[in-house]
Design a protein around this motif. Structure first.
Motif, PDB file in Angstrom:
ATOM      1  N   THR A   1      -8.915  -2.055  -8.672  1.00 19.43           N
ATOM      2  CA  THR A   1     -10.365  -1.866  -8.775  1.00 19.43           C
ATOM      3  C   THR A   1     -11.090  -2.121  -7.448  1.00 19.43           C
ATOM      4  OG1 THR A   1     -10.259  -2.427 -11.111  1.00 19.43           O
ATOM      5  CG2 THR A   1     -12.416  -2.537 -10.062  1.00 19.43           C
TER       6      THR A   1
ATOM      7  N   ALA B   1     -10.178   0.660  -4.981  1.00 19.22           N
ATOM      8  CA  ALA B   1     -10.850   1.920  -5.308  1.00 19.22           C
ATOM      9  C   ALA B   1     -12.305   1.899  -4.844  1.00 19.22           C
ATOM     10  CB  ALA B   1     -10.770   2.184  -6.809  1.00 19.22           C
ATOM     11  N   THR B   2     -12.957   0.756  -4.956  1.00 18.55           N
ATOM     12  CA  THR B   2     -14.337   0.634  -4.488  1.00 18.55           C
ATOM     13  C   THR B   2     -14.421   0.832  -2.977  1.00 18.55           C
ATOM     14  OG1 THR B   2     -14.785  -0.913  -6.276  1.00 18.55           O
ATOM     15  CG2 THR B   2     -16.347  -0.875  -4.448  1.00 18.55           C
TER      16      THR B   2
ATOM     17  N   LEU C   1     -12.266   2.466  -1.145  1.00 19.39           N
ATOM     18  CA  LEU C   1     -11.959   3.868  -0.855  1.00 19.39           C
ATOM     19  C   LEU C   1     -13.160   4.769  -1.112  1.00 19.39           C
ATOM     20  CD1 LEU C   1      -8.353   4.091  -2.295  1.00 19.39           C
ATOM     21  CD2 LEU C   1      -9.023   4.280   0.099  1.00 19.39           C
ATOM     22  N   LYS C   2     -13.923   4.502  -2.164  1.00 21.58           N
ATOM     23  CA  LYS C   2     -15.138   5.291  -2.436  1.00 21.58           C
ATOM     24  C   LYS C   2     -16.137   5.141  -1.292  1.00 21.58           C
ATOM     25  CE  LYS C   2     -15.118   4.952  -7.453  1.00 21.58           C
ATOM     26  NZ  LYS C   2     -15.843   4.390  -8.618  1.00 21.58           N
ATOM     27  N   ARG C   3     -16.294   3.924  -0.778  1.00 20.54           N
ATOM     28  CA  ARG C   3     -17.232   3.703   0.329  1.00 20.54           C
ATOM     29  C   ARG C   3     -16.777   4.398   1.598  1.00 20.54           C
ATOM     30  NH1 ARG C   3     -18.776  -2.679  -0.297  1.00 20.54           N
ATOM     31  NH2 ARG C   3     -19.855  -2.460  -2.285  1.00 20.54           N
TER      32      ARG C   3
ATOM     33  N   GLY D   1     -15.298   7.222   1.592  1.00 25.07           N
ATOM     34  CA  GLY D   1     -15.381   8.651   1.377  1.00 25.07           C
ATOM     35  C   GLY D   1     -14.090   9.268   0.894  1.00 25.07           C
TER      36      GLY D   1
ATOM     37  N   SER E   1     -10.927   9.648  -2.057  1.00 24.24           N
ATOM     38  CA  SER E   1     -10.793   9.646  -3.507  1.00 24.24           C
ATOM     39  C   SER E   1     -10.187   8.315  -3.962  1.00 24.24           C
ATOM     40  CB  SER E   1      -9.882  10.792  -3.946  1.00 24.24           C
ATOM     41  OG  SER E   1      -9.573  10.671  -5.310  1.00 24.24           O
ATOM     42  N   PRO E   2     -10.679   7.752  -5.058  1.00 21.27           N
ATOM     43  CA  PRO E   2     -10.086   6.513  -5.570  1.00 21.27           C
ATOM     44  C   PRO E   2      -8.633   6.684  -6.015  1.00 21.27           C
ATOM     45  CG  PRO E   2     -12.226   6.892  -6.575  1.00 21.27           C
ATOM     46  CD  PRO E   2     -11.892   8.111  -5.780  1.00 21.27           C
ATOM     47  N   TRP E   3      -8.190   7.921  -6.166  1.00 25.12           N
ATOM     48  CA  TRP E   3      -6.799   8.147  -6.550  1.00 25.12           C
ATOM     49  C   TRP E   3      -5.833   7.744  -5.448  1.00 25.12           C
ATOM     50  CZ3 TRP E   3      -5.412   8.794 -11.355  1.00 25.12           C
ATOM     51  CH2 TRP E   3      -6.348   9.263 -12.259  1.00 25.12           C
ATOM     52  N   TRP E   4      -6.327   7.477  -4.259  1.00 24.04           N
ATOM     53  CA  TRP E   4      -5.480   6.982  -3.178  1.00 24.04           C
ATOM     54  C   TRP E   4      -4.880   5.627  -3.524  1.00 24.04           C
ATOM     55  CZ3 TRP E   4      -5.084   7.961   2.422  1.00 24.04           C
ATOM     56  CH2 TRP E   4      -5.369   9.284   2.750  1.00 24.04           C
TER      57      TRP E   4
ATOM     58  N   ASN F   1     -18.629   5.520   5.871  1.00 23.31           N
ATOM     59  CA  ASN F   1     -18.623   6.966   6.023  1.00 23.31           C
ATOM     60  C   ASN F   1     -20.037   7.494   5.797  1.00 23.31           C
ATOM     61  OD1 ASN F   1     -17.883   9.572   6.315  1.00 23.31           O
ATOM     62  ND2 ASN F   1     -16.767   9.736   4.400  1.00 23.31           N
TER      63      ASN F   1
END
Length: 64
Positions: free
Chosen positions: A21, A24-25, A27-29, A31, A33-36, A60
Motif C-alpha cells: 500500500t 503503491a502510493t 508510485l502514484k506520486r 506518475g 502505475s501502482p501495478w509496479w 512528477n
C-alpha cells in the motif's frame, strides 16, 4: 498442520498488503502505475525497478 499453513498464508497476505500500500502510493506520486508493486515482490526484478525509480523525477509535475 493444514491449519498452521493457512494461518501463515493469511499472515503473509496481510504483510504483503501492508507493504504494497505505501509503495503503491509512492508510485502514484511518481506518475507510475501502482501495478509496479508486483515488481517489488520478485527478487531480481525489484533491483531493476529500484534503478528505474532512482532515475525518475520527484515529484512528477507536468512541464510548465
Amino acid at each position: 498442520m493444514a491449519g498452521a499453513s493457512l494461518v501463515h498464508l493469511i499472515i503473509l497476505a496481510i504483510f504483503v498488503i501492508a507493504v504494497a500500500t505505501p509503495i503503491a502510493t509512492i508510485l502514484k506520486r511518481l506518475g507510475f502505475s501502482p501495478w509496479w508493486v508486483i515488481l517489488f515482490l520478485l527478487p531480481i526484478v525489484n533491483l531493476i525497478g529500484l534503478w528505474v525509480l532512482s532515475r525518475a523525477r520527484w515529484p512528477n509535475l507536468p512541464a510548465a
